[in-house]
Write a protein that holds these residues in place. Structure first.
Motif, short mmCIF file in Angstrom:
data_model
loop_
_atom_site.label_atom_id
_atom_site.label_comp_id
_atom_site.label_asym_id
_atom_site.label_seq_id
_atom_site.Cartn_x
_atom_site.Cartn_y
_atom_site.Cartn_z
N THR A 185 -11.17 15.77 -4.66
CA THR A 185 -10.45 16.56 -3.79
C THR A 185 -11.27 17.21 -3.17
O THR A 185 -11.10 17.83 -2.05
N GLU A 352 -0.40 6.63 4.64
CA GLU A 352 0.89 6.11 4.23
C GLU A 352 0.76 5.24 2.88
O GLU A 352 1.93 4.76 2.55
N HIS A 353 -0.26 5.20 2.33
CA HIS A 353 -0.56 4.31 1.05
C HIS A 353 0.41 5.07 0.03
O HIS A 353 0.22 6.37 -0.31
N PRO A 354 1.18 4.47 -0.80
CA PRO A 354 2.04 5.09 -1.60
C PRO A 354 1.48 5.81 -2.82
O PRO A 354 1.69 6.86 -3.29
N VAL A 355 0.26 5.07 -3.16
CA VAL A 355 -0.52 5.86 -4.30
C VAL A 355 -1.76 6.70 -3.70
O VAL A 355 -1.94 7.65 -3.96
N GLU A 358 -1.13 9.97 -1.98
CA GLU A 358 -0.41 10.99 -2.30
C GLU A 358 -0.89 12.55 -2.23
O GLU A 358 -0.55 13.47 -1.49
N TYR A 359 -2.50 12.43 -2.65
CA TYR A 359 -3.03 14.00 -2.13
C TYR A 359 -3.23 14.01 -0.62
O TYR A 359 -2.93 15.45 -0.26
N ARG A 361 -1.38 13.31 1.86
CA ARG A 361 0.03 13.87 2.55
C ARG A 361 0.38 15.20 1.97
O ARG A 361 0.99 16.07 2.76
N SER A 362 -0.24 15.54 0.93
CA SER A 362 0.11 17.06 0.54
C SER A 362 -1.03 17.89 1.32
O SER A 362 -0.86 19.22 1.13
#
Length: 551
Positions: A185, A352-355, A358-359, A361-362
């Motif tokens: 991250t 847009e990747h579902p897996v 995730e980070y 998009r947050s």
């Protein structure tokens, strides 16, 4: 009185002499006459993006290098940047160098396997180490992406000075990472091998240029020739151009990516990069045709390409700064400047990747009004990537020519014909041997008691300087594998496997001379040629140690 007058005139003479401009030799030591090299590696640059390769985005500084140098339309790299960088620095296959795969959470089973360490292996030595031993000053700024451990850091791989991003990507203004593993991250940077904080708020392209300029200015006071590499993270996503560039291309791409692909194809012909009789292949079916998109989809997609153009425009301005620095330091005339991409244009949409997204998009907001700000995370998708790789099929990540083809500009080579376009095929593996020959250095059979794998590339120096018509023999075999994407090429024939290289039945056969867009599988018409190339594939697998966990 006579003595006083004489003293006065002597004083005037000394004063006059002291005001005369000193020749350069009194300001700096006499420089080694071997060529300097400035290697500019751009991230996910498309084949037809530059003006000199048929693109519409203004790139005057890069175009000036093309006008004074040579454009090589047959240059090929790996389908992904980490493998290209490994091959570039070692002159060897990515599996032999330890970079068999660029790892991500979907491929953890490979971690630590021989050839898949994602660190430099004991079988190779990087060419900057050998240039440094041969008396060159070596430096790098920008993206590294060749391992996180200390033994793989640039300062252990022959770079005297370095300021690098260790991972593959970061926010362009800070150290926010991708979060693909949960441990990344935060992006990590080192300066001369030591952890370094990123100067938050500074745009990456500007910062890496500043660092490189400081290294060039340092070397200008020395006698040593230099090898300087600047590995920009642009024009790759996240597309966050400086504010003054953000709206520069508003409305430029309203016609969409299908029209742009046609325009780029014609631009390539106009610039002499491809032949007038070449046909544009049918586009891939991995994205909707532009006219089938809803209005809001078109609006967002158009904005993505506007931002990409702005980012590339800004990169070109920074390359202009590097050129001016060389001229101000009187080093330009003895410097070979090379510009390339690390792979084909990038189609990824991590947001847009579902897996994997995730980070992301947050951390980011991709509302239309915010697109391009440092609080957004924008990429430009499959349609624009396919347009950027005209006249080929495919894009980054694939073993089609669209994943492998890179624009290449080489300016400043003695004996080269300015403005020429040359189409012979060669690869990134040939760069390291070329630089070694240029510097009068050789590649050892062993180092520190450990045996080294022989170079797999060949020097291009005679080809570049005009002494040799072809860089490689007609019967030479070229091969590559990464994440199951693989190809074998011999002359005009090429076998391609898209993602299932453990299964030989998945290889498709193409004739690049008649079908450079790789659309017509000739396996059934030419079973003998297919069998011949499959035999070369089996030989290559054993030579470089390819493994398949999927199997």
């Amino acid at each position: 009185m006579r003595n006083t007058t004489l003293s006065f005139y002597l004083f005037l003479l000394l004063l006059t002499l002291s005001c005369e401009p000193k020749p350069p030799s009194q300001d700096r030591p006499e420089r080694d006459s071997r060529p300097n090299v400035l290697f500019i590696l751009l991230d996910d640059l498309g084949y037809s993006d530059l003006g000199s390769f048929g693109g519409e985005i203004p790139t005057p500084n890069l175009d000036s290098l093309a006008a004074s140098g040579v454009r090589y339309s047959g240059f090929r790299v790996a389908p992904i940047g980490g493998a290209t960088r490994a091959m570039l620095l070692t002159g060897n296959d990515n599996h032999i160098s330890g970079h068999g795969r660029v790892l991500n959470p979907l491929h953890e089973a490979y971690r630590g396997m021989p050839g898949y360490e994602y660190e430099f292996s004991e079988q190779v030595v990087s060419f900057p180490s050998l240039l440094k031993e041969a008396g060159y000053y070596t430096c790098i700024a920008g993206k590294w992406h060749l391992g996180m451990e200390i033994q793989s850091n640039p300062n252990r791989q022959g770079f005297e000075d370095s300021w690098v991003l260790l991972e593959e990507v970061s926010n362009q203004y800070n150290n926010v990472g991708l979060g693909l593993y949960g441990s990344d991250t935060t992006s990590h940077f080192t300066s001369n091998g030591r952890p370094a904080p990123y100067p938050e708020g500074t745009y990456s392209t500007d910062f890496y240029t500043d660092q490189t300029i400081s290294y060039l200015n340092k070397n200008a006071k020395e006698s040593r020739p230099f090898f300087a590499m600047i590995s920009y993270t642009a024009p790759r996503w996240p597309l966050q151009p400086p504010l003054e560039y953000r709206n520069k291309y508003k409305g430029f791409y309203d016609e969409g990516y299908d029209v742009l692909r046609q325009k780029r194809f014609q631009g390539l012909k106009t610039k002499g990069i491809i032949g007038q009789n070449q046909q544009l292949p049918f586009p891939m079916n991995t994205f909707k045709r532009w006219n089938n998109l809803f209005f809001e989809e078109q609006r967002r997609d158009t904005r993505e390409m506007e931002l990409y153009a702005a980012v590339l425009d800004h990169v070109d301005d920074n390359i202009g700064r590097l050129i001016r620095t060389l001229k101000e330091n009187e080093m330009y005339d003895n410097t070979i400047i090379i510009v390339a991409s690390d792979n084909g244009a990038g189609p990824e949409n991590i947001f847009e990747h579902p897996v994997l997204g995730e980070y992301i998009r947050s951390q980011y907001d991709n509302r239309y009004e915010d697109m391009g700000l440092l609080t957004s995370f924008v990429s430009y998708g499959n349609g624009w990537a396919q347009a950027a790789m005209a006249p080929f099929n495919g894009y980054k990540g694939q073993a089609y020519e669209g994943g492998l083809a890179s624009p290449l500009i080489v300016s400043g080579v003695p004996g080269a014909v300015a403005g020429q376009v040359k189409g012979e095929h060669f690869t990134v593996l040939d760069m390291a041997p070329t630089f070694l020959e240029m510097a009068g250095a050789s590649y050892p059979e062993q180092i520190e008691g450990r045996a080294l794998a022989p170079l797999r590339g060949s020097s291009l120096w005679s080809y570049w300087t005009g002494g040799q018509a072809q860089p490689h023999g007609a019967e030479e075999v070229f091969a590559l594998e990464h994440r199951g994407q693989a190809y074998i090429r011999k002359g005009q024939w090429k076998l391609v496997n898209l993602g299932g290289a453990y299964d030989n039945s998945r290889f498709r056969l193409f004739n690049l001379e008649t079908d450079p867009g790789e659309r017509i599988d000739l396996s059934f018409q030419n079973p003998t040629k297919r069998a011949e190339l499959l035999e070369e594939w089996e030989k290559y697998k054993k030579e470089v140690g390819i493994q398949f966990v999927e199997q």
